[in-house]
Scaffold this motif. Structure first.
Motif, PDB file in Angstrom:
ATOM      1  N   ASN A  52      14.968  89.165 -21.988  1.00 30.06           N
ATOM      2  CA  ASN A  52      15.785  88.078 -22.211  1.00 30.06           C
ATOM      3  C   ASN A  52      17.415  88.548 -21.832  1.00 30.06           C
ATOM      4  O   ASN A  52      18.121  87.879 -22.466  1.00 30.06           O
ATOM      5  CB  ASN A  52      15.526  87.804 -23.590  1.00 30.06           C
ATOM      6  CG  ASN A  52      16.234  86.313 -23.925  1.00 30.06           C
ATOM      7  OD1 ASN A  52      16.273  85.303 -23.096  1.00 30.06           O
ATOM      8  ND2 ASN A  52      16.596  86.151 -25.127  1.00 30.06           N
TER       9      ASN A  52
ATOM     10  N   GLN B 265      19.748  85.526 -20.659  1.00 35.52           N
ATOM     11  CA  GLN B 265      20.236  84.539 -21.869  1.00 35.52           C
ATOM     12  C   GLN B 265      21.147  85.421 -22.939  1.00 35.52           C
ATOM     13  O   GLN B 265      21.707  84.547 -23.953  1.00 35.52           O
ATOM     14  CB  GLN B 265      19.153  83.800 -22.565  1.00 35.52           C
ATOM     15  CG  GLN B 265      18.628  82.728 -21.777  1.00 35.52           C
ATOM     16  CD  GLN B 265      19.526  81.648 -21.278  1.00 35.52           C
ATOM     17  OE1 GLN B 265      20.442  81.235 -22.049  1.00 35.52           O
ATOM     18  NE2 GLN B 265      19.621  81.361 -20.096  1.00 35.52           N
TER      19      GLN B 265
ATOM     20  N   VAL C 275      14.869  80.406 -19.454  1.00 38.91           N
ATOM     21  CA  VAL C 275      14.421  79.331 -20.179  1.00 38.91           C
ATOM     22  C   VAL C 275      13.948  78.302 -19.069  1.00 38.91           C
ATOM     23  O   VAL C 275      12.702  77.615 -19.439  1.00 38.91           O
ATOM     24  CB  VAL C 275      15.442  78.582 -21.092  1.00 38.91           C
ATOM     25  CG1 VAL C 275      14.998  77.299 -22.035  1.00 38.91           C
ATOM     26  CG2 VAL C 275      15.922  79.709 -22.164  1.00 38.91           C
TER      27      VAL C 275
ATOM     28  N   ASN D 251      13.078  85.362 -28.055  1.00 43.18           N
ATOM     29  CA  ASN D 251      13.078  84.433 -26.838  1.00 43.18           C
ATOM     30  C   ASN D 251      14.414  83.360 -27.111  1.00 43.18           C
ATOM     31  O   ASN D 251      14.813  83.486 -28.426  1.00 43.18           O
ATOM     32  CB  ASN D 251      11.921  83.450 -26.941  1.00 43.18           C
ATOM     33  CG  ASN D 251      11.383  82.793 -25.738  1.00 43.18           C
ATOM     34  OD1 ASN D 251      12.426  82.994 -24.795  1.00 43.18           O
ATOM     35  ND2 ASN D 251      10.552  82.154 -25.490  1.00 43.18           N
ATOM     36  N   THR D 252      14.794  82.753 -26.368  1.00 43.56           N
ATOM     37  CA  THR D 252      15.749  81.607 -26.655  1.00 43.56           C
ATOM     38  C   THR D 252      15.193  80.193 -26.655  1.00 43.56           C
ATOM     39  O   THR D 252      14.652  79.897 -25.630  1.00 43.56           O
ATOM     40  CB  THR D 252      16.611  81.889 -25.449  1.00 43.56           C
ATOM     41  OG1 THR D 252      17.355  83.055 -25.538  1.00 43.56           O
ATOM     42  CG2 THR D 252      17.999  80.705 -25.462  1.00 43.56           C
ATOM     43  N   SER D 253      15.529  79.361 -27.672  1.00 42.93           N
ATOM     44  CA  SER D 253      14.907  78.079 -27.844  1.00 42.93           C
ATOM     45  C   SER D 253      15.401  77.528 -26.878  1.00 42.93           C
ATOM     46  O   SER D 253      16.687  77.352 -26.591  1.00 42.93           O
ATOM     47  CB  SER D 253      14.809  77.836 -29.064  1.00 42.93           C
ATOM     48  OG  SER D 253      16.091  77.301 -29.387  1.00 42.93           O
ATOM     49  N   VAL D 254      14.740  76.430 -26.222  1.00 35.70           N
ATOM     50  CA  VAL D 254      15.214  75.356 -25.180  1.00 35.70           C
ATOM     51  C   VAL D 254      16.168  74.493 -25.862  1.00 35.70           C
ATOM     52  O   VAL D 254      17.354  74.280 -25.387  1.00 35.70           O
ATOM     53  CB  VAL D 254      13.900  74.366 -25.028  1.00 35.70           C
ATOM     54  CG1 VAL D 254      14.475  73.203 -24.166  1.00 35.70           C
ATOM     55  CG2 VAL D 254      12.886  74.903 -24.207  1.00 35.70           C
TER      56      VAL D 254
END
Ligand SMILES: *[C@@H]1O[C@H](CO)[C@@H](O)[C@H](O)[C@H]1NC(C)=O
Ligand SMILES: *[C@@H]1O[C@H](CO)[C@@H](O)[C@H](O)[C@H]1NC(C)=O
Ligand SMILES: *[C@@H]1O[C@H](CO)[C@@H](O)[C@H](O)[C@H]1NC(C)=O
Ligand SMILES: *[C@@H]1O[C@H](CO)[C@@H](O)[C@H](O)[C@H]1NC(C)=O
Ligand SMILES: *[C@@H]1O[C@H](CO)[C@@H](O)[C@H](O)[C@H]1NC(C)=O
Ligand SMILES: *[C@@H]1O[C@H](CO)[C@@H](O)[C@H](O)[C@H]1NC(C)=O
Ligand SMILES: *[C@@H]1O[C@H](CO)[C@@H](O)[C@H](O)[C@H]1NC(C)=O
Ligand SMILES: *[C@@H]1O[C@H](CO)[C@@H](O)[C@H](O)[C@H]1NC(C)=O
Ligand SMILES: *[C@@H]1O[C@H](CO)[C@@H](O)[C@H](O)[C@H]1NC(C)=O
Ligand SMILES: *[C@@H]1O[C@H](CO)[C@@H](O)[C@H](O)[C@H]1NC(C)=O
Ligand SMILES: *[C@@H]1O[C@H](CO)[C@@H](O)[C@H](O)[C@H]1NC(C)=O
Ligand SMILES: *[C@@H]1O[C@H](CO)[C@@H](O)[C@H](O)[C@H]1NC(C)=O
Length: 690
Positions: A397, A400, A497, A513-516
């Motif tokens: 990741n 981001q 993403v 993770n990077t949330s939407v």
């Protein structure tokens, strides 16, 4: 309240914004955000420069104005809310200071077919007529000589300051031209798009056989250019005049600079970037970006980009193609022509000793390291493009992650270098400083070097030479989509993403993770799905080019040219309306000029040229555009040489540009001189023989 306290912004804007400038940007030069819910006061929906906080502040300001007349209140509200317009930067910025009122259209829309008297009147005059005798407290209409916002309490009517509508509109009016826009009371008004006929095709000539990754125009403005190849050599060459039949003369054995000992070269590694200081002709400073291998070079040692700051444990990276994590590093280094010439423009070789190391960073994997470097034409800072480090789907990741420099565009000040003892205190990766107006100034979570993020592998970026705020980067996709982005300050371009316009689902996410919902990505302005790349390999890789600004092919003027690595497809992107940042792209056919100095290789069983693989593009000081491929150097030439018709092409004039004109003229003089000499000698001989 952000709206009233604009002092620091003004300073920043003077520095940042060139005067010709459009496409959606906010007054802090960031891209607008996409609203999840419409603004309650300004009722902007979709893309906007305000969030709910800004909207509430505008509402508060509006209420404090206490405007008794409903008509005037409505007009003033629409004007205040322009702060939220995606074009607020353009509407509020007139150098040397940020205005309190946007540019009000002072000419009625030419396209307006409405017959009513009111709409025939220009918007600025409408504002005057509606509000001139109405009292407005805390008014945004600032009298000419006053520094701070608002009319004095005693003169809170427009007529107390301005004599007439003409006076008022001399202060606040403006019309839209193709380099600026105005507010017409409802939306931003663009200059009517000029109807330049679309190009029928791109005509190319092959002027060299060598394979290069960079072509950079000589900063002295001459017809010379530098080429560099991936193994690490740089050459200086003269671009042959169009129509002369000449080719590039490059003595492979006599480079301008040979860095093959420092550069680690293999498919995904090598010399990727070359840039000359804006003041190169005076200071002789030049910069390269390359990969090195720490086993082969002692100076190849920087911090690993996989580190605890970014939640990445190098021992868990695993080895990729047998490489140890951070064995390979990405380097930006400075060289000089200083010792070889007292006049840098005259130098034909550079000093082979590194002046200083600007940047070194260990790479986690063996691909996607970007590597291009460019000086911003408006700000003079060094932009450095960096990919996500390479493993499929960016598992850690990095792109981001605001603390990682992978998957980023960096912006460095190489004119102000801190003392060696300060470099590590400041947490820098080398000898540079962070420009004060980098986005980290407003977003403390971002590492100082970062200008934009969420990129996968930016492969070839360029500034439009006529509108330097248009900074284009092609970003190579993973599974399906190849994109072109317009880069803005602090912009998040979405990877991983999103891949292009689509959500991307990573295979593994050891780094979290990077949330939407936590991001506000800026989507590509152009691009293509792999299936559209039109080749037989079932894969694709975008190669970013230039906004074409040469007069050689007038039908290409102002259009962005880009390509796919597999060289079967070229695209042009056209902005419509001009200044809007709204682009559409189409595939453009290409063929080889009948006068090509080196014949193009045909595609088997076809008359079309085979370009090999396209690696990059170049632009010379004539603004002519070149395609750098595995088969050589191709130049875009007059469309008629390929039988493509472009009504604007001046087919009677051999020359295609001012530079061309003058040298054709001198050519002609030389020819005339020779003919005269011949006649004179003939005459002499004739006379003698008598
Ligand atoms: C905002 O715009 C979207 C798309 O343009 C539309 O679907 C939605 O209804 C709009 N919302 C409001 C409140 O206007
Ligand atoms: C709204 O935008 C301003 C800058 O324009 C920013 O300082 C503020 O944090 C934002 N507020 C929210 C809730 O996002
Ligand atoms: C607002 O205007 C009204 C009349 O239109 C007046 O009575 C009131 O005092 C004004 N308020 C302020 C704060 O000036
Ligand atoms: C509109 O404003 C611009 C800029 O102030 C000025 O140059 C132009 O003459 C104005 N045009 C009209 C029709 O008032
Ligand atoms: C559009 O811009 C061009 C070039 O700046 C200018 O010549 C033309 O008059 C403008 N058109 C309109 C409708 O303003
Ligand atoms: C380019 O290659 C062709 C074919 O290999 C050769 O005939 C030609 O001389 C070369 N031209 C230059 C300028 O190197
Ligand atoms: C370029 O370098 C010269 C000589 O060192 C210097 O006088 C000049 O101010 C520099 N210009 C800029 C724009 O930095
Ligand atoms: C040579 O380099 C030094 C430092 O790098 C610089 O100060 C000087 O202006 C340069 N001189 C010339 C003639 O380029
Ligand atoms: C700064 O440049 C000097 C001279 O090239 C070099 O020795 C040093 O390692 C550089 N510092 C960093 C942090 O790269
Ligand atoms: C990936 O980014 C998100 C924030 O967008 C963060 O929560 C997560 O920790 C990041 N991963 C790593 C390894 O830092
Ligand atoms: C262009 O057209 C002319 C005559 O119409 C023809 O002789 C020539 O071969 C054509 N050239 C190309 C490159 O198609
Ligand atoms: C014309 O002739 C002069 C000297 O006779 C020469 O320096 C120049 O390069 C020639 N120009 C061209 C375009 O051939």
């Amino acid at each position: 309240m952000r709206l009233l306290v604009m002092g620091p912004l003004i300073l920043l804007l003077i520095f940042l914004l060139p005067n010709c400038y459009s496409f959606p940007l906010c007054t802090d030069s960031r891209a607008p955000v996409t609203l999840k819910t419409p603004l309650s006061f300004c009722s902007y929906n979709g893309s906007s420069c305000c969030n709910a906080t800004d909207d509430a502040a505008l509402e508060k300001w509006f209420k404090s104005m206490n405007i008794s007349d409903a008509g005037c209140a409505s007009v003033v509200k629409s004007i205040l809310c322009v702060k939220c317009d995606p074009f607020s930067a353009e509407l509020f910025n007139v150098e040397p200071k940020l205005k309190t009122v946007p540019t009000l259209c002072n000419s009625s829309l030419s396209s307006s077919s409405v017959q009513s008297k009111d709409s025939a009147k220009d918007f600025c005059t409408q504002v005057w007529d509606t509000c001139k005798d109405i009292s407005i407290l805390n008014s945004p209409f600032e009298p000419p000589s006053q520094g701070s916002a608002g009319l004095p309490i005693s003169s809170n009517k427009l007529t107390n300051v301005w004599q007439s509508g003409n006076d008022f509109c001399a202060a606040f009016g403006g019309s839209s031209s193709d380099q600026s826009v105005c507010f017409n009371g409802k939306s931003v008004s663009f200059n009517s798009t000029q109807n330049i006929p679309a190009p029928k095709g791109l005509c190319l000539e092959r002027i060299g056989n060598g394979s290069y990754l960079n072509m950079v125009a000589h900063p002295d403005g001459s017809n010379r250019v530098f080429f560099s190849n991936q193994p690490g050599k740089i050459w200086l060459a003269t671009v042959p005049e169009q129509g002369s039949g000449g080719t590039l003369i490059i003595d492979e054995a006599d480079p301008f600079l040979d860095l093959t000992d420092e550069v680690y070269y293999s498919t995904q590694f090598g010399l990727f970037g070359l840039a000359f200081h804006p003041n190169y002709t005076a200071n002789g400073r030049l910069f390269v970006s390359y990969s090195c291998d720490k086993d082969k070079s002692a100076s190849c040692s920087g911090r690993c980009s996989c580190n605890s700051d970014v939640g990445c444990d190098p021992s868990k990276l695993g080895s990729d193609s047998g490489a140890q994590p951070c064995q390979y590093q990405s380097v930006v280094a400075e060289y000089t022509v200083n010792s070889s010439s007292s006049m840098p423009s005259k130098a034909e070789t550079a000093r082979p000793l590194e002046v200083r190391r600007i940047f070194t960073m260990g790479l986690p994997y063996t691909s996607n390291h970007g590597g291009q470097i460019l000086f911003g034409p408006a700000d003079g800072y060094l932009y450095f493009m960096m990919g996500d480090g390479g493993k499929k789907g960016d598992p850690f990741n990095f792109s981001q992650n605001k603390k990682s420099l992978l998957g980023k565009i960096m912006r460095l000040d190489i004119d102000n270098i801190p003392s060696p003892s300060k470099i590590s205190d400041l947490g820098l990766w080398g000898n540079y400083s962070i420009p004060k107006d980098n986005p980290s100034a407003d977003d403390s979570e971002l590492e100082g070097e970062i200008w934009a993020y969420g990129l996968r592998n930016p492969w070839r970026c360029s500034f439009d030479t006529e509108r330097p705020s248009y900074f284009f980067c092609a970003d190579v996709g993973q599974e399906s989509y190849e994109e072109v982005d317009l880069i803005s300050k602090g912009g998040n371009y979405g990877w991983r993403v999103y891949e292009g316009p689509d959500l991307y689902h990573p295979l593994e996410t050891p780094g979290g993770n990077t949330s939407v919902n936590s991001i506000n990505p800026i989507f590509p302005i152009m691009g293509y799905y792999h299936s559209a790349a039109n080749n037989n390999v079932g894969s694709a890789s975008i190669i970013g080019g230039y906004v074409y600004r040469s007069l050689t092919d007038p039908c290409m003027y102002g259009r962005y040219l880009y390509a796919d690595l597999y060289a079967t497809t070229l695209w042009t992107g056209t902005e419509n309306p001009e200044g809007s940042g709204n682009f559409s792209s189409t595939i453009i056919p290409f063929s080889c000029s009948k006068n090509s100095p080196i014949p193009c290789d045909p595609v088997e069983g076809s008359s079309l040229p085979s370009l090999g693989y396209i690696y990059s593009f170049g632009e010379d000081n004539n603004k002519d555009v070149f395609i750098l491929t595995s088969k050589g150097v191709y130049r875009v030439v007059r469309p008629s040489l390929c039988n493509y018709t472009c009504p604007k092409e001046n087919t009677t004039d051999i020359s295609t540009s001012p530079a061309g004109t003058s040298s054709s003229a001198s050519n002609l003089q030389n020819v005339t001189r020779k003919v005269m000499l011949f006649l004179f000698v003939s005459l002499l001989l004739t006379t003698i023989s008598f």
